[in-house]
Scaffold this motif. Structure first.
Motif, short mmCIF file in Angstrom:
data_model
loop_
_atom_site.label_atom_id
_atom_site.label_comp_id
_atom_site.label_asym_id
_atom_site.label_seq_id
_atom_site.Cartn_x
_atom_site.Cartn_y
_atom_site.Cartn_z
N ASN A 43 0.82 -1.21 0.00
CA ASN A 43 0.00 0.00 0.00
C ASN A 43 0.86 1.26 0.00
N GLU A 44 2.04 1.17 0.60
CA GLU A 44 2.95 2.31 0.64
C GLU A 44 3.79 2.42 -0.63
N GLY A 45 3.64 1.44 -1.54
CA GLY A 45 4.32 1.51 -2.83
C GLY A 45 5.74 0.98 -2.85
N TYR A 46 6.13 0.20 -1.83
CA TYR A 46 7.50 -0.32 -1.78
C TYR A 46 7.65 -1.66 -2.48
N ILE A 47 6.61 -2.47 -2.48
CA ILE A 47 6.68 -3.79 -3.12
C ILE A 47 5.45 -4.02 -3.98
N ARG A 48 5.54 -5.02 -4.84
CA ARG A 48 4.41 -5.39 -5.69
C ARG A 48 4.38 -6.90 -5.84
N SER A 49 3.20 -7.48 -5.75
CA SER A 49 3.04 -8.92 -5.86
C SER A 49 2.45 -9.27 -7.23
N LEU A 50 3.09 -10.17 -7.95
CA LEU A 50 2.63 -10.61 -9.26
C LEU A 50 2.34 -12.11 -9.23
N ARG A 51 1.27 -12.51 -9.88
CA ARG A 51 0.91 -13.93 -9.94
C ARG A 51 1.49 -14.59 -11.19
N GLY A 52 1.36 -15.91 -11.24
CA GLY A 52 1.78 -16.64 -12.43
C GLY A 52 3.13 -17.31 -12.27
N ARG A 53 3.55 -17.94 -13.37
CA ARG A 53 4.78 -18.73 -13.36
C ARG A 53 6.01 -17.90 -12.99
N HIS A 54 6.06 -16.68 -13.51
CA HIS A 54 7.21 -15.82 -13.24
C HIS A 54 6.86 -14.73 -12.21
N GLY A 55 5.85 -15.01 -11.41
CA GLY A 55 5.42 -14.03 -10.42
C GLY A 55 6.23 -14.07 -9.15
#
Length: 360
Positions: A320-332
């Motif tokens: 929420n603070e913009g420091y990390i991002r979570s991505l789904r999938g094989r290369h997530g």
């Protein structure tokens, strides 16, 4: 469907009945969008026009309720988030008003009891305009990124993005890919200071505290405050958050609720997951670069010897603070977006296991 609306005015109740407008009545013709076209602005313009025309021909009346956001989003073929932004934008313009757990109704322009308030988006627009002027941008210059604007202006990232989209619709900015370009700098700023509904309610709650409560006293519940000030629970929640940041109140979960601060004797306390969050910030800042992939939540849970739920709550805050991002999938996975500032809060008590440091 008939919906009962209750307005409070100086302790008196006024009852109005409004029906729920069906999606089929609206027959929207905004199903097709051009590449890079701003869906929120396009749908908002159509919906404002439909409301105004329908009020004129008498097919709808003030206090009638719009369809639920999800129903209209499905009918038009856009996401619920897009439709939430549409409703928020036309509420900013004073055309509709939202009621907690009921929906959004058509305002009566002759009803002086409903105050037109400035939205967070409108405040952000003015702050970005001031930023452009202060930094002497010229037509054709590339504006700094939305994320950096959010950090420098201390405005939530989502609000900054909405403000930038509005500035695009006003032809002040244009967009090429993910880059914002300044088109003009001869715009006018607001003549007076703007204030959001949340800020006004925060002031009202603060005045209520000064008159009625003492340090250590417990605030009424958010539900009770929402009824008292005739706003949504979300507005109360955000207003209390402002007071909490200012040190006027302390919010604790469960039975304790929100307490009026004793500024002379209070000491800052962190929830357990907030302490973990501070430790994660420190570890990320010392060991990773922007774009790097972090270990899994389970790995951090084992390394810190805390539950995966605690790590997850800390990661949600970091996202929420913009420091990390979570991505789904094989290369997530979980990726670093920005390097967080290092704080000693919470870090001093928590250490990683040697095995974790060796393998990461």
């Amino acid at each position: 469907m008939i919906v009962l609306i209750i307005y409070r005015d100086n302790g008196m109740s006024q009852f109005n009945t409004g029906r729920r407008i069906s999606v089929n009545e609206m027959a929207p013709h905004v199903h097709t969008f051009l590449p890079y076209e701003n869906k929120v602005n396009k749908i908002s313009q159509w919906l404002i026009g439909w409301i105004n025309n329908s009020l004129k021909d008498g097919t709808i009346k003030p206090y009638d309720y719009l369809p639920l956001k999800g129903d209209l989003a499905f009918h038009i073929g856009v996401s619920l988030g897009t439709m939430q932004n549409v409703y928020r934008l036309i509420e900013d313009k004073g055309i509709i008003q939202s009621r907690q757990r009921v929906g959004a109704f058509i305002r009566d322009i002759n009803d002086n009891n409903i105050e037109k308030l400035t939205s967070k988006r409108e405040v952000a627009i003015e702050e970005i305009k001031k930023y452009i002027i202060k930094n002497k941008y010229k037509s054709g210059d590339i504006l700094t990124s939305a994320r950096k604007l959010s950090a420098e202006l201390m405005i939530p990232f989502a609000t900054v993005r909405m403000a930038l989209n509005s500035l695009i619709s006003e032809k002040i900015l244009s967009k090429s890919g993910n880059t914002y370009i300044v088109n003009q700098t001869d715009f006018l700023l607001a003549n007076k200071e703007q204030q959001t509904l949340v800020e006004k309610i925060a002031e009202s709650i603060n005045n209520y505290i000064k008159i009625n409560l003492k340090p250590g006293s417990k605030l009424p519940s958010n539900n009770a405050l929402a009824d008292m000030f005739n706003v949504s629970i979300k507005t109360i929640h955000d207003a209390v958050k402002i007071l909490s940041v200012a040190g006027i109140v302390k919010t604790r979960r469960g039975y304790y609720g929100t307490i009026v601060s004793d500024l002379k004797n209070d000491k800052e306390e962190l929830y357990f997951y907030e302490q973990v969050e501070e430790s994660l910030k420190h570890y990320i800042a010392e060991n990773y670069k922007i774009g790097d992939k972090l270990p899994t939540i389970k790995s951090f849970s084992e390394a810190f010897n805390v539950s995966t739920k605690t790590i997850n709550n800390a990661f949600l805050n970091l996202a929420n603070e913009g420091y990390i991002r979570s991505l789904r999938g094989r290369h997530g996975g979980i990726f670093v977006l920005e390097i967080p500032p290092i704080s000693v809060k919470g870090y001093t008590w928590l250490a990683l296991s040697p095995e974790f440091e060796q393998t990461n």
